[in-house]
Design an enzyme around this catalytic site. Structure first.
Site, PDB file in Angstrom:
ATOM      1  N   SER A 145       0.814  -1.220   0.000  1.00  0.00           N
ATOM      2  CA  SER A 145       0.000   0.000   0.000  1.00  0.00           C
ATOM      3  C   SER A 145       0.847   1.270   0.000  1.00  0.00           C
ATOM      4  O   SER A 145       1.813   1.389   0.754  1.00  0.00           O
ATOM      5  CB  SER A 145      -0.898   0.020   1.233  1.00  0.00           C
ATOM      6  OG  SER A 145      -1.575   1.255   1.302  1.00  0.00           O
ATOM      7  N   THR A 175      -9.703  -1.153   1.944  1.00  0.00           N
ATOM      8  CA  THR A 175      -9.411  -1.576   0.582  1.00  0.00           C
ATOM      9  C   THR A 175      -9.736  -3.054   0.405  1.00  0.00           C
ATOM     10  O   THR A 175     -10.356  -3.680   1.279  1.00  0.00           O
ATOM     11  CB  THR A 175      -7.965  -1.165   0.175  1.00  0.00           C
ATOM     12  OG1 THR A 175      -7.800  -1.444  -1.209  1.00  0.00           O
ATOM     13  CG2 THR A 175      -6.897  -1.872   0.983  1.00  0.00           C
ATOM     14  N   LYS A 216     -14.319  -3.745   1.055  1.00  0.00           N
ATOM     15  CA  LYS A 216     -15.086  -2.509   0.830  1.00  0.00           C
ATOM     16  C   LYS A 216     -16.602  -2.678   0.993  1.00  0.00           C
ATOM     17  O   LYS A 216     -17.284  -1.738   1.380  1.00  0.00           O
ATOM     18  CB  LYS A 216     -14.774  -1.939  -0.558  1.00  0.00           C
ATOM     19  CG  LYS A 216     -13.391  -1.313  -0.652  1.00  0.00           C
ATOM     20  CD  LYS A 216     -13.186  -0.624  -1.984  1.00  0.00           C
ATOM     21  CE  LYS A 216     -11.793  -0.034  -2.078  1.00  0.00           C
ATOM     22  NZ  LYS A 216     -11.609   0.772  -3.276  1.00  0.00           N
ATOM     23  N   ASP A 223     -13.846   6.994  -3.813  1.00  0.00           N
ATOM     24  CA  ASP A 223     -13.197   6.501  -5.037  1.00  0.00           C
ATOM     25  C   ASP A 223     -13.730   7.208  -6.284  1.00  0.00           C
ATOM     26  O   ASP A 223     -12.955   7.706  -7.110  1.00  0.00           O
ATOM     27  CB  ASP A 223     -13.405   4.989  -5.188  1.00  0.00           C
ATOM     28  CG  ASP A 223     -12.530   4.183  -4.252  1.00  0.00           C
ATOM     29  OD1 ASP A 223     -11.403   4.624  -3.952  1.00  0.00           O
ATOM     30  OD2 ASP A 223     -12.968   3.100  -3.815  1.00  0.00           O
ATOM     31  N   GLY A 261     -15.622  -1.878 -18.403  1.00  0.00           N
ATOM     32  CA  GLY A 261     -15.559  -2.675 -17.186  1.00  0.00           C
ATOM     33  C   GLY A 261     -16.819  -2.542 -16.356  1.00  0.00           C
ATOM     34  O   GLY A 261     -17.600  -1.586 -16.533  1.00  0.00           O
ATOM     35  N   GLY A 282     -16.722  -3.864 -12.767  1.00  0.00           N
ATOM     36  CA  GLY A 282     -16.352  -4.288 -11.411  1.00  0.00           C
ATOM     37  C   GLY A 282     -16.612  -3.169 -10.402  1.00  0.00           C
ATOM     38  O   GLY A 282     -17.340  -2.205 -10.693  1.00  0.00           O
ATOM     39  N   ALA A 316     -14.678  -0.761  -9.215  1.00  0.00           N
ATOM     40  CA  ALA A 316     -14.198   0.581  -9.585  1.00  0.00           C
ATOM     41  C   ALA A 316     -15.128   1.203 -10.627  1.00  0.00           C
ATOM     42  O   ALA A 316     -15.458   2.400 -10.548  1.00  0.00           O
ATOM     43  CB  ALA A 316     -12.779   0.491 -10.124  1.00  0.00           C
ATOM     44  N   ASN A 369     -18.331  -4.193 -21.516  1.00  0.00           N
ATOM     45  CA  ASN A 369     -17.709  -5.157 -20.606  1.00  0.00           C
ATOM     46  C   ASN A 369     -17.667  -6.528 -21.258  1.00  0.00           C
ATOM     47  O   ASN A 369     -18.488  -6.841 -22.105  1.00  0.00           O
ATOM     48  CB  ASN A 369     -18.535  -5.228 -19.307  1.00  0.00           C
ATOM     49  CG  ASN A 369     -17.845  -6.022 -18.229  1.00  0.00           C
ATOM     50  OD1 ASN A 369     -16.677  -5.788 -17.944  1.00  0.00           O
ATOM     51  ND2 ASN A 369     -18.544  -6.973 -17.632  1.00  0.00           N
ATOM     52  N   THR A 377     -18.360  -9.457 -19.958  1.00  0.00           N
ATOM     53  CA  THR A 377     -19.554 -10.244 -19.629  1.00  0.00           C
ATOM     54  C   THR A 377     -20.780  -9.337 -19.613  1.00  0.00           C
ATOM     55  O   THR A 377     -20.896  -8.438 -18.761  1.00  0.00           O
ATOM     56  CB  THR A 377     -19.381 -10.907 -18.244  1.00  0.00           C
ATOM     57  OG1 THR A 377     -18.126 -11.602 -18.243  1.00  0.00           O
ATOM     58  CG2 THR A 377     -20.504 -11.880 -17.943  1.00  0.00           C
ATOM     59  N   TYR A 424      -2.233   2.361 -12.368  1.00  0.00           N
ATOM     60  CA  TYR A 424      -1.001   3.175 -12.297  1.00  0.00           C
ATOM     61  C   TYR A 424       0.250   2.309 -12.135  1.00  0.00           C
ATOM     62  O   TYR A 424       1.327   2.798 -11.829  1.00  0.00           O
ATOM     63  CB  TYR A 424      -1.076   4.279 -11.242  1.00  0.00           C
ATOM     64  CG  TYR A 424      -1.378   3.830  -9.837  1.00  0.00           C
ATOM     65  CD1 TYR A 424      -2.688   3.713  -9.409  1.00  0.00           C
ATOM     66  CD2 TYR A 424      -0.365   3.554  -8.937  1.00  0.00           C
ATOM     67  CE1 TYR A 424      -2.985   3.324  -8.116  1.00  0.00           C
ATOM     68  CE2 TYR A 424      -0.642   3.174  -7.640  1.00  0.00           C
ATOM     69  CZ  TYR A 424      -1.958   3.060  -7.243  1.00  0.00           C
ATOM     70  OH  TYR A 424      -2.241   2.677  -5.952  1.00  0.00           O
TER      71      TYR A 424
HETATM   72  P1  ATR Z   1     -12.674  -4.222  -9.315  1.00  0.00           P
HETATM   73  O1  ATR Z   1     -11.362  -4.332  -8.620  1.00  0.00           O
HETATM   74  O2  ATR Z   1     -12.952  -2.898  -9.895  1.00  0.00           O
HETATM   75  O3  ATR Z   1     -13.851  -4.782  -8.545  1.00  0.00           O
HETATM   76  P2  ATR Z   1     -11.945  -6.508 -10.910  1.00  0.00           P
HETATM   77  O4  ATR Z   1     -12.676  -7.600 -10.215  1.00  0.00           O
HETATM   78  O5  ATR Z   1     -10.484  -6.446 -10.871  1.00  0.00           O
HETATM   79  O6  ATR Z   1     -12.591  -5.103 -10.581  1.00  0.00           O
HETATM   80  O7  ATR Z   1     -12.319  -6.497 -12.444  1.00  0.00           O
HETATM   81  C1  ATR Z   1     -13.603  -6.559 -12.803  1.00  0.00           C
HETATM   82  C2  ATR Z   1     -13.759  -5.993 -14.201  1.00  0.00           C
HETATM   83  O8  ATR Z   1     -12.642  -6.270 -15.048  1.00  0.00           O
HETATM   84  C3  ATR Z   1     -14.923  -6.662 -14.839  1.00  0.00           C
HETATM   85  O9  ATR Z   1     -15.496  -5.738 -15.702  1.00  0.00           O
HETATM   86  C4  ATR Z   1     -14.255  -7.795 -15.604  1.00  0.00           C
HETATM   87  O10 ATR Z   1     -15.038  -8.281 -16.654  1.00  0.00           O
HETATM   88  P3  ATR Z   1     -16.164  -9.431 -16.400  1.00  0.00           P
HETATM   89  O11 ATR Z   1     -17.364  -8.743 -15.840  1.00  0.00           O
HETATM   90  O12 ATR Z   1     -16.368  -9.997 -17.739  1.00  0.00           O
HETATM   91  O13 ATR Z   1     -15.536 -10.408 -15.438  1.00  0.00           O
HETATM   92  C5  ATR Z   1     -13.055  -7.083 -16.131  1.00  0.00           C
HETATM   93  N1  ATR Z   1     -11.949  -7.978 -16.495  1.00  0.00           N
HETATM   94  C6  ATR Z   1     -11.017  -8.466 -15.658  1.00  0.00           C
HETATM   95  N2  ATR Z   1     -10.118  -9.220 -16.351  1.00  0.00           N
HETATM   96  C7  ATR Z   1     -10.513  -9.203 -17.639  1.00  0.00           C
HETATM   97  C8  ATR Z   1     -10.003  -9.766 -18.851  1.00  0.00           C
HETATM   98  N3  ATR Z   1      -8.891 -10.512 -18.860  1.00  0.00           N
HETATM   99  N4  ATR Z   1     -10.660  -9.517 -20.000  1.00  0.00           N
HETATM  100  C9  ATR Z   1     -11.779  -8.760 -20.019  1.00  0.00           C
HETATM  101  N5  ATR Z   1     -12.319  -8.189 -18.901  1.00  0.00           N
HETATM  102  C10 ATR Z   1     -11.698  -8.410 -17.737  1.00  0.00           C
END
Ligand code: ATR
Length: 282
Positions: A15, A62, A66, A102, A127, A129, A131, A151, A153, A221
């Site tokens: 961190s 973190t 969260k 965030d 994406g 997820g 974030a 995204n 999926t 980053y």
């Molecule tokens: P966070 O930390 O923001 O919660 P994460 O779990 O690291 O996120 O990443 C989630 C996001 O990254 C999702 O949008 C994931 O896509 P899916 O919903 O299809 O799982 C996307 N992601 C992570 N690795 C990926 C990869 N190799 N190719 C495409 N999308 C990816």
């Protein structure tokens, strides 16, 4: 007596939050120390109770805590509640209040890169997820009216769009579909872990259709310039890496704890120095 602040996560060893916050405390002549707390999922309830018992004034939360921290707190700010994640806790005389800085941190970092009003911009988020959710909901809460999401999926993307409590115009796009209409967007935000070290060659979609002057932001980053950002720059985009989001989410947390908005340039320099251009986790 020195006040104690910290960051709770698992893993936590890499961190960069302590260096950033300790620089800010020092700069503001506040007698406080910010430390790392390595806390497992099983230990989280005891750790949160411990904040009250030990009178720890505030913490960042973190990965992976969260969302799971939320039921352990006394109050949750409405935006954090909508996002379903807390990254900042304020200990107000034993009452623990959860916030999410965030998304707001991302927006504060983005603003200087934008000409005109952010609300009027057409945005694409890559994406779905945690974030992505924080950024999407925060932008929507601030009145940005057009945010599309792409995204890997579909179900995850559609679920994020459908659960947003703020009114806006939004479509889910397949990655290949988004690639063909990139020129529609003023701002493109990459929120996945694709391209993060060590998989630095990877990128989420092809940028060929990008229009000149588009702002392309990648929340990664490590490395400071992902392959995605490098390609965007070569195509005439204005680019931004994830360091601003990291620094500004920290600065907003610092402001919640102390009432003072700290010097973000100084904080960024401290993080960069510790990064040494190499590798990092939050
Ligand atoms: P966070 O930390 O923001 O919660 P994460 O779990 O690291 O996120 O990443 C989630 C996001 O990254 C999702 O949008 C994931 O896509 P899916 O919903 O299809 O799982 C996307 N992601 C992570 N690795 C990926 C990869 N190799 N190719 C495409 N999308 C990816």
């Amino acid at each position: 007596m020195n006040d104690v602040y910290g960051v709770i996560g698992d893993p936590i060893a890499h961190s960069k939050s302590p260096i950033m916050h300790n620089v800010a405390f020092n700069d503001n002549q506040i007698e406080a120390t910010y430390v790392k707390f390595h806390v497992s999922k099983e230990q989280l309830p005891q750790a949160i109770s411990g904040l009250r018992a030990l009178d720890i004034k505030g913490v960042n939360i973190t990965v992976p805590h969260k969302s799971s921290v939320m039921p352990l707190l006394d109050e949750i700010d409405p935006l954090a509640n909508a996002i379903g994640a807390v990254n900042t806790v304020v200990n107000q005389n034993g009452t623990l209040i959860g916030y999410n800085t965030d998304g707001l941190g991302f927006v504060e970092g983005l603003k200087p890169h934008i000409d005109g009003e952010l609300e009027t911009k057409s945005v694409l988020i890559i994406g779905a997820g945690g974030a992505a959710k924080a950024i999407y909901y925060t932008l929507a809460s601030l009145g940005v009216k057009k945010i599309d999401l792409t995204n890997r999926t579909k179900e995850n993307g559609v679920a994020l769009i459908n659960s947003c409590p703020f009114a806006l115009e939004s479509r889910y796009l397949h990655l290949s579909e988004a690639e063909t209409i990139l020129s529609d967007y003023d701002v493109i935000i990459q929120t996945t872990s694709i391209g993060m070290s060590p998989s630095v060659e990877q990128y989420p979609l092809a940028l060929r259709q990008l229009k000149n002057g588009t702002v392309v932001s990648d929340i990664i980053y490590n490395p400071l310039q992902t392959t995605f950002l490098k390609q965007a720059k070569q195509l005439g985009a204005r680019t931004q890496n994830g360091l601003d989001m990291f620094v500004f989410q920290g600065a907003l947390a610092f402001e919640k704890w102390t009432g003072i908005f700290p010097n973000t340039i100084m904080m960024k320099k401290a993080v960069l120095k510790q990064l040494g251009g190499s590798h990092v986790n939050r």
